[in-house]
Write a protein that holds these residues in place. Structure first.
Motif, PDB file in Angstrom:
ATOM      1  N   HIS A  88       0.837  -1.205   0.000  1.00 48.00           N
ATOM      2  CA  HIS A  88       0.000   0.000   0.000  1.00 48.00           C
ATOM      3  C   HIS A  88       0.871   1.255   0.000  1.00 48.00           C
ATOM      4  O   HIS A  88       0.607   2.212  -0.740  1.00 48.00           O
ATOM      5  CB  HIS A  88      -0.911  -0.008   1.235  1.00 48.00           C
ATOM      6  N   TYR A 114      -3.868   3.580  -9.245  1.00 44.28           N
ATOM      7  CA  TYR A 114      -4.131   2.375  -8.454  1.00 44.28           C
ATOM      8  C   TYR A 114      -3.343   1.207  -9.019  1.00 44.28           C
ATOM      9  O   TYR A 114      -2.705   1.315 -10.072  1.00 44.28           O
ATOM     10  CB  TYR A 114      -5.628   2.052  -8.459  1.00 44.28           C
ATOM     11  N   LYS A 159      -8.265  -0.637  -1.697  1.00 41.10           N
ATOM     12  CA  LYS A 159      -7.051  -0.172  -2.396  1.00 41.10           C
ATOM     13  C   LYS A 159      -5.954  -1.223  -2.331  1.00 41.10           C
ATOM     14  O   LYS A 159      -5.048  -1.230  -3.151  1.00 41.10           O
ATOM     15  CB  LYS A 159      -6.576   1.151  -1.798  1.00 41.10           C
TER      16      LYS A 159
END
Length: 359
Positions: free
Chosen positions: A154, A172, A214
């Protein structure tokens, strides 16, 4: 769940419904021989007849895996098993035999890495799930891995986004640049060395639901362990085998793709050079990806699981379409870089995700 503990997505929605009885072995033999992959994998009706017991066994095993009645399969279910999964499995077995024959008696035979390149939503994960099961129940140890397992953490993805402000293709995870290539090399190299009993290693996994979808790399304590000796490694991904194209092509598709194209230069050494046999699932229209993804999300919502809205699906898929437009034509016409035509199986599929006659 696959042989190395990797959970797969819902599989019930893969099969349409409409009844058609498998009334006899003779009828099934004719059905098998009518499949679009028979000639492509080097089989004849005589060879099918010689091994009809094996076909029946594999069909039975798949029926149990998918919790279906093998004597009452629908036409689409029969096609999925006998025109698709079993022929691909037989092709993989043949590739493994050819691979092993390159080594002398007594030599360690590294597992064959078979790459599965296919757009999102076309059923590659379910295909690999089925193949892994057939390998397992016929006594071969295999490992399954996905390019998704190698996404940046992340934190790493946030850094990539900051370094490419305004580029929606790198906002993303997904496109070239959003993967930890060092981890890829480390994992594929490690797997290739699992040639003896007692040798083990853990496989990285990615948690797509972390940080509100995410995503983040899963905690290493949850990574599944795989043990040797491995016969094969089934490695799948939506952009596996993509190779850089000219800047002219890239700019004509989407200027944002320039940095992605540059990033792609490092992917051959990280992924594709490990792959010695290729299965490429060929689609005629990348817009199918949107419909397939939408179907999957609707199915998830109907099961009470969190899923994207229709608009979110459209936005999600839009970030992949430029890469499909730029790289699929070359993948289909030339094959992946360094691939051997004798070890490359291209399977055209229709909008129902079933193999069709084609190049």
């Amino acid at each position: 769940m696959s042989t190395n503990g990797k959970m797969q997505g819902p599989i019930s929605s893969v099969f349409p419904t409409a009844r058609a009885e498998v009334s006899s072995v003779e009828g099934l033999f004719d059905f098998i021989c009518s499949g679009p992959l028979i000639e492509k994998i080097g089989l004849t009706s005589e060879k099918v007849a010689e091994n009809i017991d094996k076909w029946l066994l594999y069909g039975s095993l798949l029926s149990r895996l998918f919790q279906l009645n093998e004597m009452s399969l629908t036409e689409p279910q029969k096609a999925r098993f006998y025109h698709y999964y079993v022929p691909v499995f037989l092709w993989c077995e043949d590739q493994i035999s050819k691979h092993a024959s390159q080594f002398k008696d007594g030599e360690d035979v590294p597992p064959l890495v078979i790459g599965f390149s296919a757009p999102q939503g076309c059923g590659k994960t379910t295909l690999v799930f089925a193949l892994a099961h057939l390998f397992q129940v016929t006594g071969r140890k295999i490992a399954t891995s996905s390019i998704d397992d190698f996404y940046l953490t992340h934190e790493g993805q946030a850094k990539l986004r900051e370094e490419n402000p305004g580029n929606s293709l790198l906002e993303y995870r997904g496109n070239a640049g959003s993967h930890d290539l060092e981890l890829s090399v480390e994992t594929l190299t490690g797997l290739s060395k699992l040639t003896k009993e007692g040798m083990k290693m853990k496989l990285p996994r990615y948690n797509k639901s972390a940080y509100s979808g995410k995503g983040d790399r899963a905690d290493p304590s949850t990574w599944p362990e795989v043990a040797g000796p491995l016969t094969a490694i089934l490695f799948e991904g939506w952009m596996l085998g993509f190779k850089p194209v000219s800047n002219e092509i890239v700019k004509a598709v989407d200027p944002q793709l320039e940095i992605v194209n540059k990033n792609l230069e490092a992917y051959y050494d990280a992924w594709d050079k490990f792959v010695k046999a290729w299965v490429v699932i060929k689609i005629t229209d990348p817009s199918c990806v949107y419909q397939w993804r939408l179907q999957a999300e609707i199915a998830m919502r109907e099961e009470g699981k969190p899923g994207m809205s229709d608009e979110e699906v459209k936005d999600f898929v839009s970030r992949y379409l430029p890469a499909y437009a730029a790289y699929l034509p070359t993948l289909y016409s030339e094959g992946p870089k360094g691939s051997d035509p004798e070890r490359l199986l291209i399977i055209p599929i229709d909008e129902g995700r079933n193999p069709i006659l084609g190049v």
